[in-house]
Design an enzyme around this catalytic site. Structure first.
Site, short mmCIF file in Angstrom:
data_model
loop_
_atom_site.label_atom_id
_atom_site.label_comp_id
_atom_site.label_asym_id
_atom_site.label_seq_id
_atom_site.Cartn_x
_atom_site.Cartn_y
_atom_site.Cartn_z
N ASP A 8 47.86 107.18 26.53
CA ASP A 8 47.96 106.37 25.25
C ASP A 8 47.15 106.48 24.10
OD1 ASP A 8 48.26 102.88 25.63
OD2 ASP A 8 47.18 103.44 24.03
N ASP A 103 53.34 104.32 21.36
CA ASP A 103 52.33 105.27 21.60
C ASP A 103 51.63 105.59 23.13
OD1 ASP A 103 50.77 102.64 22.50
OD2 ASP A 103 48.89 103.24 21.32
N GLU A 104 52.60 105.08 23.76
CA GLU A 104 52.13 105.34 25.48
C GLU A 104 53.40 106.12 26.24
OE1 GLU A 104 51.81 101.37 26.85
OE2 GLU A 104 51.71 101.92 28.90
P1 TTP Z 1 47.90 99.32 22.27
O1 TTP Z 1 48.06 100.93 22.84
O2 TTP Z 1 47.80 98.28 23.12
O3 TTP Z 1 46.60 99.27 21.25
P2 TTP Z 1 45.80 100.48 20.52
O4 TTP Z 1 46.74 101.81 20.59
O5 TTP Z 1 45.80 99.81 19.00
O6 TTP Z 1 44.37 100.54 20.99
P3 TTP Z 1 44.03 101.10 22.35
O7 TTP Z 1 45.10 101.86 22.94
O8 TTP Z 1 43.17 102.31 22.22
O9 TTP Z 1 43.38 100.10 23.33
O10 TTP Z 1 49.17 99.35 21.11
C1 TTP Z 1 49.64 100.25 20.33
C2 TTP Z 1 50.08 99.81 18.88
O11 TTP Z 1 50.79 98.74 19.00
C3 TTP Z 1 48.70 99.26 18.27
O12 TTP Z 1 48.18 100.16 17.44
C4 TTP Z 1 49.32 98.27 17.07
C5 TTP Z 1 50.63 97.84 18.22
N1 TTP Z 1 50.37 96.36 18.50
C6 TTP Z 1 50.73 95.33 17.80
O13 TTP Z 1 51.27 95.34 16.66
N2 TTP Z 1 50.25 93.92 18.37
C7 TTP Z 1 49.70 93.82 19.59
O14 TTP Z 1 49.29 92.74 19.97
C8 TTP Z 1 49.21 94.93 20.28
C9 TTP Z 1 48.67 94.88 21.60
C10 TTP Z 1 49.58 96.55 19.68
MG MG Z 2 47.27 102.65 22.43
#
Ligand code: TTP
Ligand code: MG
Length: 405
Positions: A8, A103-104
């Site tokens: 991720d 992103d995962e």
């Molecule tokens: P995540 O992987 O949940 O968050 P992140 O990558 O920003 O942070 P981390 O993994 O380090 O905790 O989500 C990936 C992307 O998806 C995030 O960068 C932006 C988008 N997203 C939104 O647009 N709205 C949201 O509520 C969430 C959770 C994510």
């Molecule tokens: Mg992320």
């Protein structure tokens, strides 16, 4: 033993902006829009998170908590491009790739230890390539199943790497709050808290019947996950597929001609499936499991996508010969698969005439087999198997061919 990797990216939207604009690095940054607008935080940098900012928080609140934060509108096409490149890097490491969101993703790394030295080293290489080529930080979890791998990646953030050894899944999960467990939303959490259950360990110790009485079939799943049991496969998305077949021998064998003939047979089944779907493949993977249960996979990428039995077998045979040279252990299982599939026809006009002849030959064989059954035609190299397939009463077992989507 299964090894599943979960990757991720950290603060994904923000990290993409920081990779493009060095002035944003190391600072509290929020992607989501200007703070004077309605709307919420999509992604907050880890520097901003120390002030309590998180995804979903109203932008106005975020700006009040962290006035020095830099707020960016963001651009989805940039994130989509970065996501594509990210998945392309992952696909280089294993054909068994399951993207979960932008992103995962999960990778099945079972059997890849021997290529990279260890799964840990493979994960390091994955992180390094993402850092070098995209400038993005990633967090990685490694475990025997998806649930534990995902939680390990979360706990390792940011820029982390955490491996949970086989057998340690349950004790790893035990102290964590139940909300960490995938599937446990606000409602489930409330009910469990009401029952005095706060940690995953307490959940795992609940009786199955009690869980079932509260949650029905979902209770059983909760029980399995809480105990660190998760057999779900890493599934390539529908569309991007791989096809594979494998056979476990009733008796472990070192007989080269039997191994080669079996490979030929399995390759023909894979080839027939491939053509049936109208696909061609660029990647050929050989799988071997030795008598001591060590499992290896060896992969070769063709310069041009192909779908003939000959290309599949010839590549598989080269990989087999290389792998078995100097090898003393008997073989328990052999398998062959194809991945990196493309639509057939796209490349047809690029094929030379000998390849075209093979194409035609294979199509004729397929037609005959469709009409009269697969064993209606035996190619020279599968003849040693004549007495083996499809009968199973002579010491060799043909396991149900695995066809992964
Ligand atoms: P995540 O992987 O949940 O968050 P992140 O990558 O920003 O942070 P981390 O993994 O380090 O905790 O989500 C990936 C992307 O998806 C995030 O960068 C932006 C988008 N997203 C939104 O647009 N709205 C949201 O509520 C969430 C959770 C994510
Ligand atoms: Mg992320």
């Amino acid at each position: 033993m299964r090894r599943i990797i979960h990757i991720d990216l950290d603060a994904f939207f923000v990290s993409v902006e920081q990779a493009l604009n060095p002035q944003l690095r190391g600072k509290p940054v929020v992607v989501g829009g200007r703070p004077d607008r309605r709307g919420v935080v999509a992604s907050a940098s880890y520097e901003a998170r120390t002030s309590g900012l998180h995804a979903g928080m109203p932008l106005a609140t975020a700006s009040r908590l962290c006035p020095e934060a830099i707020f960016i509108e963001g651009s989805f096409s940039r994130y989509r491009d970065a996501s594509r490149k990210f998945m392309t890097i992952l696909a280089d490491f294993s054909p068994d790739l399951e993207p979960v969101s932008l992103d995962e993703a999960y990778l099945d790394a079972t059997g890849f230890e021997s290529i990279y030295g260890s799964t840990h080293q493979m994960a390091e290489n994955v992180k390094q390539r993402i850092k070098n080529e995209l400038g993005l930080p990633a967090s990685v979890g490694i475990a025997s199943g998806k649930v534990v791998a995902k939680i390990a990646a979360e706990l390792s953030k940011p820029d982390g790497l955490l491996e949970v050894a086989a057998g340690d899944e349950r004790s790893f999960l035990a102290p964590l709050p139940i909300a960490r467990l995938p599937g446990v939303g606000k409602k489930t959490e409330r009910i469990l808290n009401g029952l005095g259950i706060n940690t995953i360990g307490e959940l795992a110790n609940m009786s199955l019947s009690a869980l079932k009485s509260h949650f029905g079939a979902f209770g059983e799943l909760l029980h399995r996950y809480a105990s660190g049991i998760d057999d779900r496969e890493v599934e390539p998305p529908t569309g991007a597929k791989s096809i594979s077949r494998e056979t476990t021998f009733g008796n472990d064998t070192q007989d080269r001609s039997l191994l080669e003939a079996t490979l030929r047979y399995l390759g023909e089944r894979v080839g027939a499936d491939l053509r049936q779907r109208g696909n061609q493949a660029r990647c050929i993977t050989l799988k071997l499991r030795y008598a001591d249960f060590t499992t290896i996979t060896r992969r070769h990428t063709l310069s041009q996508a192909a779908d003939s039995d000959q290309s599949i077998f010839d590549t598989g045979l080269k990989l087999l010969k290389k792998e078995l040279s100097g090898e003393k252990r008997p073989v328990r299982l052999i398998g062959i698969g194809v991945s990196s599939l493309v639509e057939a026809g796209r490349q047809l006009d690029m094929l030379d005439s000998s390849a075209q002849r093979l194409e035609r030959l294979n199509r004729v064989i397929d037609r005959i087999r469709n009409k009269y059954g697969f064993s209606a035609i035996q190619t020279g190299r599968t003849l040693p198997l004549k007495d083996i397939f499809p009968t199973t009463d002579n010491g060799y077992t043909l396991h149900t061919p695995s066809l992964s989507r």
